[in-house]
Design an enzyme around this catalytic site. Structure first.
Site, PDB file in Angstrom:
ATOM      1  N   SER A  22       0.915  -1.680  -0.214  1.00  0.00           N
ATOM      2  CA  SER A  22      -0.238   0.046   0.304  1.00  0.00           C
ATOM      3  C   SER A  22       1.211   1.164   0.175  1.00  0.00           C
ATOM      4  CB  SER A  22      -0.779   0.206   0.986  1.00  0.00           C
ATOM      5  OG  SER A  22      -0.532  -0.363   2.150  1.00  0.00           O
TER       6      SER A  22
ATOM      7  N   ASP B  20      10.918   0.873  -2.034  1.00  0.00           N
ATOM      8  CA  ASP B  20       9.568  -0.485  -1.632  1.00  0.00           C
ATOM      9  C   ASP B  20       8.969   0.737  -0.108  1.00  0.00           C
ATOM     10  OD1 ASP B  20       8.142  -2.347  -1.631  1.00  0.00           O
ATOM     11  OD2 ASP B  20       9.641  -3.625  -2.451  1.00  0.00           O
TER      12      ASP B  20
ATOM     13  N   LYS C  73      10.542  -7.799   5.331  1.00  0.00           N
ATOM     14  CA  LYS C  73       9.109  -7.054   3.929  1.00  0.00           C
ATOM     15  C   LYS C  73       8.455  -8.807   4.062  1.00  0.00           C
ATOM     16  CE  LYS C  73      10.281  -4.512   0.302  1.00  0.00           C
ATOM     17  NZ  LYS C  73       9.456  -4.676   0.612  1.00  0.00           N
TER      18      LYS C  73
ATOM     19  N   GLY D 186       3.868 -10.848   0.764  1.00  0.00           N
ATOM     20  CA  GLY D 186       4.136 -12.041   0.013  1.00  0.00           C
ATOM     21  C   GLY D 186       5.137 -11.662  -1.633  1.00  0.00           C
TER      22      GLY D 186
ATOM     23  N   GLU E 243      10.725  -8.297  -4.554  1.00  0.00           N
ATOM     24  CA  GLU E 243      11.668  -7.351  -4.208  1.00  0.00           C
ATOM     25  C   GLU E 243      12.630  -7.310  -4.432  1.00  0.00           C
ATOM     26  OE1 GLU E 243       7.343  -5.635  -2.340  1.00  0.00           O
ATOM     27  OE2 GLU E 243       8.520  -6.945  -1.083  1.00  0.00           O
TER      28      GLU E 243
HETATM   29  C1  A5P Z   1       5.628  -6.931   0.010  1.00  0.00           C
HETATM   30  O1  A5P Z   1       5.758  -8.460  -0.509  1.00  0.00           O
HETATM   31  C2  A5P Z   1       6.210  -6.429   1.010  1.00  0.00           C
HETATM   32  O2  A5P Z   1       6.874  -6.812   1.392  1.00  0.00           O
HETATM   33  C3  A5P Z   1       5.686  -4.660   1.285  1.00  0.00           C
HETATM   34  O3  A5P Z   1       6.905  -4.248   0.888  1.00  0.00           O
HETATM   35  C4  A5P Z   1       5.229  -4.590   2.691  1.00  0.00           C
HETATM   36  O4  A5P Z   1       3.992  -5.681   3.430  1.00  0.00           O
HETATM   37  C5  A5P Z   1       5.023  -3.240   2.683  1.00  0.00           C
HETATM   38  O5  A5P Z   1       3.111  -2.783   2.545  1.00  0.00           O
HETATM   39  P1  A5P Z   1       2.403  -1.626   3.065  1.00  0.00           P
HETATM   40  O6  A5P Z   1       3.313  -1.041   2.384  1.00  0.00           O
HETATM   41  O7  A5P Z   1       1.254  -2.309   2.544  1.00  0.00           O
HETATM   42  O8  A5P Z   1       2.713  -2.028   4.604  1.00  0.00           O
END
Ligand code: A5P
Length: 233
Positions: free
Chosen positions: A31, A85, A98, A102, A107
């Protein structure tokens, strides 16, 4: 718009100052990364930036980036100029967990390929100790799942197979995820090295020594954490 969303947008705007025209940018997932994508699309539309291409780290991010009008490319052999990210936890040394979304393996491939890796979040993600609130996600092959889970448990964590709405969760790579809760004696570097030696593991959510800078936004404004490590050439 919630207050947390405003913080995420603040952090996203700060991170985008690292993006120059004519560069390739790694686009994170989640998000907070969504705010980066929307704002990058706006800057391209408004002509504040030109000729920026994105490398998406998930199918969700790919959809968002296409909707935002960001041209996409496959990860180039010589990497990306900057990747931005979100994260689930970050400590004072800019080490992060992270992957609650998922997308951890893609990433990490993109973050590792970035000359500058920038983390963005609201202030709630800051922790004293990694693993304090979140498990460490580990993406594994479904083949040998029970064996892999037992090898992970032997490293001192509690692995739980991730489910969504009672259905086993699958990553964009069609693998499953073991969320590994850790204790107070958790040593991230030791755990990461041991996990990487296990056959069946595709990737894990510990991002150690990767980020150059983190922007964390809260009611008191933006705090910038910088790493002492040099950026990759
Ligand atoms: C996705 O796989 C994660 O590494 C995201 O970077 C992490 O969950 C952060 O997500 P939000 O910005 O939605 O908290």
């Amino acid at each position: 718009v919630s207050e947390l969303d405003e913080f995420k947008a603040d952090a996203a705007r700060a991170a985008l100052e690292h993006v120059r025209s004519g560069t390739v940018v790694g686009l994170g997932s989640g998000s907070t990364a969504a705010f980066v994508i929307t704002e990058l699309g706006r800057r391209l539309r408004d002509g504040e930036l030109r000729d920026v291409r994105g490398v998406p780290t998930s199918s969700g991010t790919e959809r968002l980036a296409v909707a935002a009008g960001i041209p996409l490319v496959a990860l180039p052999a010589d990497g990306v100029d900057v990747a931005i990210d979100g994260m689930d936890e970050v400590d004072g040394a800019l080490d992060a967990i992270k992957g609650l979304g998922g997308a951890l393996t893609r990433e990490k491939i993109v973050a590792a390929a970035a000359r500058t890796f920038v983390l963005v979040a609201d202030h709630t993600k800051r922790v004293r100790r990694l693993g304090e609130r979140c498990p460490v996600p580990v993406e594994v092959l479904e083949f040998g799942l029970e064996r892999t889970a037992s090898r992970l448990a032997a490293l001192g964590c509690r692995p739980v197979l991730r489910r969504r709405d009672d259905v086993v969760y699958r990553t964009d790579n069609a693998h499953v995820v073991l969320d590994c809760a850790v204790g107070e004696d958790f040593e991230p570097a030791v755990f990461a090295a041991a996990v990487e030696r296990l056959p069946g593991v595709v990737g894990h959510g510990l991002f150690l020594g990767m980020a150059s800078v983190a922007y964390l936004a809260g009611a008191d404004g933006l705090s910038t954490l910088r790493s002492s490590r040099a950026e990759r050439p």
